[in-house]
Design an enzyme around this catalytic site. Structure first.
Site, PDB file in Angstrom:
ATOM      1  N   LYS A 101       0.854  -1.203   0.000  1.00 15.20           N
ATOM      2  CA  LYS A 101       0.000   0.000   0.000  1.00 15.20           C
ATOM      3  C   LYS A 101       0.880   1.239   0.000  1.00 15.20           C
ATOM      4  CE  LYS A 101      -3.234   3.065   0.905  1.00 15.20           C
ATOM      5  NZ  LYS A 101      -4.144   3.524  -0.185  1.00 15.20           N
ATOM      6  N   ASN A 131     -13.571   4.969  -4.729  1.00 11.91           N
ATOM      7  CA  ASN A 131     -12.930   4.983  -3.421  1.00 11.91           C
ATOM      8  C   ASN A 131     -12.387   6.358  -3.097  1.00 11.91           C
ATOM      9  OD1 ASN A 131      -9.753   5.120  -2.977  1.00 11.91           O
ATOM     10  ND2 ASN A 131     -10.126   4.357  -5.033  1.00 11.91           N
ATOM     11  N   MET A 172     -10.250   6.486  -0.027  1.00 11.36           N
ATOM     12  CA  MET A 172      -9.683   5.946   1.212  1.00 11.36           C
ATOM     13  C   MET A 172      -8.968   7.033   2.012  1.00 11.36           C
ATOM     14  SD  MET A 172     -10.778   3.005   0.490  1.00 11.36           S
ATOM     15  CE  MET A 172     -10.159   1.837   1.678  1.00 11.36           C
ATOM     16  N   ASN A 224       4.224   6.999  -5.961  1.00  9.98           N
ATOM     17  CA  ASN A 224       2.843   7.294  -6.339  1.00  9.98           C
ATOM     18  C   ASN A 224       2.681   8.786  -6.567  1.00  9.98           C
ATOM     19  OD1 ASN A 224       0.115   7.486  -6.663  1.00  9.98           O
ATOM     20  ND2 ASN A 224      -0.433   6.426  -4.770  1.00  9.98           N
ATOM     21  N   CYS A 234      -2.338  10.032  -6.044  1.00  7.99           N
ATOM     22  CA  CYS A 234      -3.421   9.779  -5.096  1.00  7.99           C
ATOM     23  C   CYS A 234      -4.430  10.921  -5.210  1.00  7.99           C
ATOM     24  CB  CYS A 234      -2.920   9.685  -3.654  1.00  7.99           C
ATOM     25  SG  CYS A 234      -4.309   9.380  -2.526  1.00  7.99           S
ATOM     26  N   GLY A 250      -6.861  -4.379  -9.421  1.00  8.64           N
ATOM     27  CA  GLY A 250      -7.318  -3.612  -8.261  1.00  8.64           C
ATOM     28  C   GLY A 250      -8.719  -4.012  -7.848  1.00  8.64           C
TER      29      GLY A 250
HETATM   30  O1  LIG Z   1      -7.446   6.959  -1.312  1.00  8.35           O
HETATM   31  C1  LIG Z   1      -6.392   6.300  -1.434  1.00  8.35           C
HETATM   32  O2  LIG Z   1      -5.712   5.862  -0.479  1.00  8.35           O
HETATM   33  C2  LIG Z   1      -5.953   6.068  -2.836  1.00  8.35           C
HETATM   34  N1  LIG Z   1      -6.933   5.721  -3.713  1.00  8.35           N
HETATM   35  C3  LIG Z   1      -6.686   5.566  -5.066  1.00  8.35           C
HETATM   36  O3  LIG Z   1      -7.588   5.244  -5.861  1.00  8.35           O
HETATM   37  N2  LIG Z   1      -5.408   5.741  -5.523  1.00  8.35           N
HETATM   38  C4  LIG Z   1      -4.391   6.089  -4.688  1.00  8.35           C
HETATM   39  O4  LIG Z   1      -3.236   6.223  -5.158  1.00  8.35           O
HETATM   40  C5  LIG Z   1      -4.666   6.239  -3.282  1.00  8.35           C
HETATM   41  I1  LIG Z   1      -3.106   6.706  -2.010  1.00  8.35           I
END
Ligand SMILES: O=C(O)c1[nH]c(=O)[nH]c(=O)c1I
Length: 314
Positions: free
Chosen positions: A44, A72, A74, A129, A132, A273
């Site tokens: 992650k 999402n 997150m 990354n 995000c 994913g």
């Molecule tokens: O919300 C997230 O943790 C997240 N969710 C995503 O769809 N891609 C990302 O690179 C990340 I860091």
């Protein structure tokens, strides 16, 4: 069909792996991936300090007569860099390669993690990354070309070994050109993973007249069937523009069919994913069998027989 492949000279049993963020946040998930049929795996995206992330509900599948995808937000929940480094130090690299994804909240945090990873002298592969979409108040580096250029310069000089980047989807030829032009100035950027979720989509439930997820007024990253054509376009756009780099495909893979298409478009590895989130690591043997069957039907013995050989209409 022979599904073996190579990535940066590393031999892999097969081209499949998880997408960062899915089934890879805690040790039990990482251990399950290590035991799974996946050819490689990634942890992650992590920040220097642990994060709780956004309030729930923050992940939902989007269903009709079947699942069309996921949304999402997150918010980058993770156990913190030291946790994933500890896993990387005990990972069995003979079993399969491990990628470590970092997504620092600041340039300094990214460079601190890069320095620690460099000093750890382990074979983990670094995926930075840049994409995000869900940290409130933080824009995506992948959509700020100056910030991307600066980050790649700093990571290159700090890490001094090959690494890769996770890119957001682009939707304009000028953006493919500009992003590739930047990437091509950094020979240490050995691989490019396309794509991250399509950011800031909005899914609404008609019965409740409410957004599906809570964070950011329901705006979140889209995955699954919805993103496959955009994912294939980004894989092929960077495959054409970055001949010295290796492309990892991500987006919309739920069967051997989409894995085959990503490879045909130029991907060397293929990440799963949304479908992995829903099905679990048992998806890997299923997709591998489906991919092998497609290759057999088409008379391809190895992945090299068709990888990157997408035809256009003359
Ligand atoms: O919300 C997230 O943790 C997240 N969710 C995503 O769809 N891609 C990302 O690179 C990340 I860091």
């Amino acid at each position: 069909a022979d599904l073996t492949t190579q990535f940066l000279e590393l031999p892999l049993k097969n081209p499949l792996m998880n997408a960062s963020g899915v089934w890879c946040s805690v040790a039990s998930q990482l251990e399950a991936l290590a035991e799974s049929a996946a050819g490689a795996m990634v942890s992650k995206s992590c920040t220097l300090q642990p994060r709780d992330g956004n309030p729930e509900p923050r992940y939902r599948v989007i269903n009709g007569e079947r699942t069309f995808g996921s949304i999402n937000s997150m918010g980058l929940p993770n156990e913190g860099f030291a946790y994933y480094l500890r896993y990387a130090q005990r990972h069995d690299y003979e079993q399969k390669p491990l990628f470590m994804s970092i997504s620092g909240l600041t340039l300094d945090d990214n460079l601190t993690m890069v320095d620690s990873l460099k000093d750890a002298v382990i074979p983990a592969l670094l995926e930075v990354n840049l994409s995000c979409p869900n940290v409130p108040g933080k824009s995506q580096i992948g959509y700020d070309f100056d910030a991307m250029d600066t980050l790649l310069a700093e990571v290159s000089s700090g890490y001094q070994r090959p690494f890769g980047v996770k890119l957001p989807p682009y939707f304009d030829m000028a953006h493919f050109d500009e992003a590739a032009e930047i990437l091509n100035r950094y020979p240490l950027v050995a691989f490019v993973t396309c794509i991250n979720s399509i950011g800031n989509a909005l899914v609404i439930d008609i019965d409740s007249e409410t957004t599906l997820i809570k964070p950011k007024d329901g705006f979140g990253g889209l995955g699954g069937d919805y993103v496959l054509p955009t994912a294939l376009a980004n894989v092929n756009a960077f495959y054409r523009r970055c001949p010295e780099k290796t492309i990892i495909g991500c987006g919309g893979v739920k069967s051997g069919t989409e894995a085959f298409l990503h490879l045909l478009a130029g991907a060397t590895l293929v990440q799963i994913g949304t479908s992995l989130y829903e099905e679990g690591p048992g998806i890997f043997p299923r997709v591998l069998d489906e991919l092998a069957a497609i290759m057999d039907d088409k008379g391809y013995k190895t992945i090299a027989d068709f990888r990157g050989k997408l035809k256009t209409i003359a």
